[in-house]
Design a protein around this motif. Structure first.
Motif, PDB file in Angstrom:
ATOM      1  N   MET A   1     -16.728 -13.354  20.443  1.00 49.23           N
ATOM      2  CA  MET A   1     -16.649 -12.709  19.128  1.00 49.23           C
ATOM      3  C   MET A   1     -16.230 -11.259  19.295  1.00 49.23           C
ATOM      4  N   GLY A   2     -15.294 -10.786  18.452  1.00 51.28           N
ATOM      5  CA  GLY A   2     -14.797  -9.429  18.561  1.00 51.28           C
ATOM      6  C   GLY A   2     -15.813  -8.401  18.103  1.00 51.28           C
ATOM      7  N   LYS A   3     -15.550  -7.155  18.452  1.00 55.82           N
ATOM      8  CA  LYS A   3     -16.423  -6.062  18.054  1.00 55.82           C
ATOM      9  C   LYS A   3     -16.182  -5.695  16.591  1.00 55.82           C
ATOM     10  N   SER A   4     -17.116  -4.898  16.063  1.00 56.87           N
ATOM     11  CA  SER A   4     -16.948  -4.362  14.714  1.00 56.87           C
ATOM     12  C   SER A   4     -17.131  -2.856  14.751  1.00 56.87           C
ATOM     13  N   ALA A   5     -16.478  -2.189  13.819  1.00 58.05           N
ATOM     14  CA  ALA A   5     -16.557  -0.727  13.750  1.00 58.05           C
ATOM     15  C   ALA A   5     -16.648  -0.295  12.296  1.00 58.05           C
ATOM     16  N   LEU A   6     -17.341   0.815  12.078  1.00 60.29           N
ATOM     17  CA  LEU A   6     -17.429   1.451  10.761  1.00 60.29           C
ATOM     18  C   LEU A   6     -16.746   2.809  10.855  1.00 60.29           C
ATOM     19  N   ILE A   7     -15.816   3.067   9.938  1.00 59.72           N
ATOM     20  CA  ILE A   7     -15.078   4.334   9.933  1.00 59.72           C
ATOM     21  C   ILE A   7     -15.332   5.061   8.628  1.00 59.72           C
ATOM     22  N   THR A   8     -15.859   6.282   8.713  1.00 57.98           N
ATOM     23  CA  THR A   8     -15.879   7.149   7.537  1.00 57.98           C
ATOM     24  C   THR A   8     -14.571   7.928   7.533  1.00 57.98           C
ATOM     25  N   VAL A  72     -28.032   4.235   5.380  1.00 59.52           N
ATOM     26  CA  VAL A  72     -29.012   3.420   6.118  1.00 59.52           C
ATOM     27  C   VAL A  72     -28.863   1.948   5.764  1.00 59.52           C
ATOM     28  N   ASN A  73     -28.789   1.662   4.471  1.00 62.09           N
ATOM     29  CA  ASN A  73     -28.691   0.268   4.018  1.00 62.09           C
ATOM     30  C   ASN A  73     -27.407  -0.389   4.524  1.00 62.09           C
ATOM     31  N   LEU A  74     -26.301   0.349   4.463  1.00 61.08           N
ATOM     32  CA  LEU A  74     -25.029  -0.208   4.902  1.00 61.08           C
ATOM     33  C   LEU A  74     -25.039  -0.484   6.405  1.00 61.08           C
ATOM     34  N   LEU A  75     -25.570   0.441   7.182  1.00 60.23           N
ATOM     35  CA  LEU A  75     -25.631   0.254   8.627  1.00 60.23           C
ATOM     36  C   LEU A  75     -26.505  -0.937   8.995  1.00 60.23           C
ATOM     37  N   ARG A  76     -27.615  -1.099   8.298  1.00 56.32           N
ATOM     38  CA  ARG A  76     -28.489  -2.251   8.566  1.00 56.32           C
ATOM     39  C   ARG A  76     -27.786  -3.561   8.251  1.00 56.32           C
ATOM     40  N   ASP A  77     -26.989  -3.553   7.191  1.00 55.48           N
ATOM     41  CA  ASP A  77     -26.280  -4.779   6.809  1.00 55.48           C
ATOM     42  C   ASP A  77     -25.137  -5.098   7.781  1.00 55.48           C
ATOM     43  N   LEU A  78     -24.375  -4.078   8.165  1.00 54.95           N
ATOM     44  CA  LEU A  78     -23.175  -4.309   8.967  1.00 54.95           C
ATOM     45  C   LEU A  78     -23.458  -4.382  10.460  1.00 54.95           C
ATOM     46  N   ARG A  79     -24.411  -3.572  10.929  1.00 54.77           N
ATOM     47  CA  ARG A  79     -24.755  -3.488  12.352  1.00 54.77           C
ATOM     48  C   ARG A  79     -23.492  -3.365  13.224  1.00 54.77           C
ATOM     49  N   PRO A  80     -22.670  -2.341  12.970  1.00 60.10           N
ATOM     50  CA  PRO A  80     -21.417  -2.196  13.720  1.00 60.10           C
ATOM     51  C   PRO A  80     -21.667  -1.836  15.179  1.00 60.10           C
ATOM     52  N   ASP A  81     -20.750  -2.254  16.035  1.00 60.63           N
ATOM     53  CA  ASP A  81     -20.840  -1.879  17.446  1.00 60.63           C
ATOM     54  C   ASP A  81     -20.483  -0.410  17.644  1.00 60.63           C
ATOM     55  N   GLU A  82     -19.590   0.098  16.791  1.00 55.45           N
ATOM     56  CA  GLU A  82     -19.131   1.475  16.907  1.00 55.45           C
ATOM     57  C   GLU A  82     -19.027   2.106  15.523  1.00 55.45           C
ATOM     58  N   VAL A  83     -19.311   3.415  15.474  1.00 61.80           N
ATOM     59  CA  VAL A  83     -19.167   4.185  14.240  1.00 61.80           C
ATOM     60  C   VAL A  83     -18.300   5.397  14.538  1.00 61.80           C
ATOM     61  N   TYR A  84     -17.312   5.617  13.693  1.00 63.24           N
ATOM     62  CA  TYR A  84     -16.413   6.775  13.847  1.00 63.24           C
ATOM     63  C   TYR A  84     -16.560   7.647  12.606  1.00 63.24           C
ATOM     64  N   ASN A  85     -17.109   8.851  12.786  1.00 62.91           N
ATOM     65  CA  ASN A  85     -17.293   9.744  11.644  1.00 62.91           C
ATOM     66  C   ASN A  85     -16.099  10.676  11.514  1.00 62.91           C
ATOM     67  N   LEU A  86     -15.128  10.252  10.708  1.00 61.85           N
ATOM     68  CA  LEU A  86     -13.927  11.047  10.448  1.00 61.85           C
ATOM     69  C   LEU A  86     -13.968  11.680   9.064  1.00 61.85           C
ATOM     70  N   GLY A  87     -15.009  11.401   8.295  1.00 65.03           N
ATOM     71  CA  GLY A  87     -15.105  11.905   6.931  1.00 65.03           C
ATOM     72  C   GLY A  87     -15.457  13.389   6.913  1.00 65.03           C
ATOM     73  N   ALA A  88     -14.751  14.142   6.086  1.00 61.91           N
ATOM     74  CA  ALA A  88     -15.014  15.587   5.982  1.00 61.91           C
ATOM     75  C   ALA A  88     -14.161  16.188   4.884  1.00 61.91           C
ATOM     76  N   GLN A  89     -14.555  17.384   4.441  1.00 62.12           N
ATOM     77  CA  GLN A  89     -13.614  18.263   3.734  1.00 62.12           C
ATOM     78  C   GLN A  89     -12.939  19.002   4.875  1.00 62.12           C
ATOM     79  N   SER A  90     -11.697  18.647   5.172  1.00 62.65           N
ATOM     80  CA  SER A  90     -11.092  19.057   6.441  1.00 62.65           C
ATOM     81  C   SER A  90     -10.032  20.140   6.321  1.00 62.65           C
ATOM     82  N   HIS A  91      -9.839  20.697   5.147  1.00 67.66           N
ATOM     83  CA  HIS A  91      -8.825  21.735   4.980  1.00 67.66           C
ATOM     84  C   HIS A  91      -9.459  23.107   5.184  1.00 67.66           C
ATOM     85  N   VAL A  92      -8.991  23.833   6.198  1.00 70.58           N
ATOM     86  CA  VAL A  92      -9.620  25.105   6.572  1.00 70.58           C
ATOM     87  C   VAL A  92      -9.529  26.129   5.443  1.00 70.58           C
TER      88      VAL A  92
END
Length: 337
Positions: A1-8, A72-92
């Motif tokens: 079975m392949g891995k799963s990831a959550l990306i913000t 918390v609820n989403l992580l418990r439901d999905l149980r991803p192998d990896e999480v990538y936090n790319l979410g931000a207000q990213s304009h300097v």
């Protein structure tokens, strides 16, 4: 079975390229999307609306880094192998106008996600998108041992997120890494970021739709890389046996003026005929030079940049010209690069 990831931040430049990379490796990819009255998924539409192979699935979820309980609820439901936090207000530059919002989303958002992982009790690995803007006024070259001296609310918020990640790694044993990425661009870069602002203007000026391009500080020195290569480094960080922090950069610097000249030359134009200075685009506190030393990433991750900024400028100009031509012809164009 392949891995799963959550990306913000999945709808952004990096999120879209990372999604493509993970799907190509057989991942199921889950993305966080803020609920809005308008669609903001154009960078993902070619994936989400196209045929999806078994075991290579993209699923979007409405959630926000400001809502810790939902995380918390989403992580418990999905149980991803990896999480990538790319979410931000990213304009300097925008962070000076919206410092509290930037601090909450970019800084506290990282803390909420880390705490959600701890509170949910899931076994996962998390990547935190740190930034070269954390170095700010510290002279180059900058590496993992360089002291931070941020010069914007965005940089300050990223420093907070960086140390929160280190703290959760040390305090709770989380497999948590910081990728300290220097500027990385592509045809999918947002139109308000300086490189895309330039290349989009080049296309419009060449087509006779725009007469001038107004800019701020042209002497700022940056280390620009190619975004699809940088998301590969993100993934490699989470495949290591031990969590650690890495600088990702090309080591090749250029000024904004040099990028301008290269971009306009790619379209057969002289930049000095069209570019004018406007003080409103200057930052209250400027970062003079960011040049990264990615020796550690090369040694431990086996990662090296291939596309340097002069080639990148030409690629982006060609893509913007092609996109504008398609728009004027009334046809849709997909930016693959």
């Amino acid at each position: 079975m392949g891995k799963s990831a959550l990306i913000t931040g999945i709808t952004g430049q990096d999120g879209s390229y990372l999604t493509e990379l993970l799907l190509s490796k057989g991942y199921t990819v889950h993305g966080l999307v803020r609920r809005s009255s308008s669609f903001n998924t154009e960078r993902l539409d070619h994936i989400y609306q196209g045929p999806q192979e078994p075991g290579r699935t993209l699923v979007l979820h409405h959630a926000d880094l400001s809502d810790g309980v939902a995380l918390v609820n989403l992580l418990r439901d999905l149980r991803p192998d990896e999480v990538y936090n790319l979410g931000a207000q990213s304009h300097v530059r925008v962070s000076f106008d919206a410092p509290l919002y930037t601090g909450d989303v970019t800084g506290m958002g990282a803390m909420r996600l880390l705490e959600a992982i701890r509170a949910s009790g899931i076994d996962t690995r998390i990547y935190q998108a740190s930034s070269s803007e954390m170095f700010g006024a510290t002279p180059p070259p900058q590496n993992e041992r360089t002291p931070f001296h941020p010069r914007s609310p965005y940089g300050c918020a990223k420093v907070f997120g960086y140390w929160a990640t280190v703290n959760y790694r040390e305090a709770y044993g989380l497999f948590a890494v910081n990728g300290i990425l220097f500027n990385h661009e592509s045809p999918r870069r947002g139109e308000t970021f300086v490189t895309r602002k330039i290349t989009r203007a080049v296309a419009r000026i060449k087509a006779g739709l725009q007469e001038r391009l107004y800019m701020g500080n042209l002497d700022a020195v940056r280390d620009w890389g190619y975004a699809p290569e940088y998301v590969e480094a993100m993934w490699r960080m989470l495949q290591r046996d031990v969590p650690d922090d890495y600088v990702v950069a090309t080591g090749q610097a250029g000024t904004v003026r040099q990028f301008l000249e290269t971009a306009f030359t790619a379209a057969g134009l002289d930049w000095s005929d069209y570019v004018r200075f406007d003080p409103k685009y200057e930052r209250p506190a400027e970062v003079d030079a960011l040049i990264g030393d990615a020796s550690k990433a090369e040694e431990l991750l086996g990662w090296k940049p291939r596309v340097m900024w002069p080639e990148l400028a030409r690629v982006m100009v060609e893509a913007d010209i092609a996109q504008l031509d398609a728009e004027l012809a009334g046809t849709a164009v997909r930016i693959d690069r």
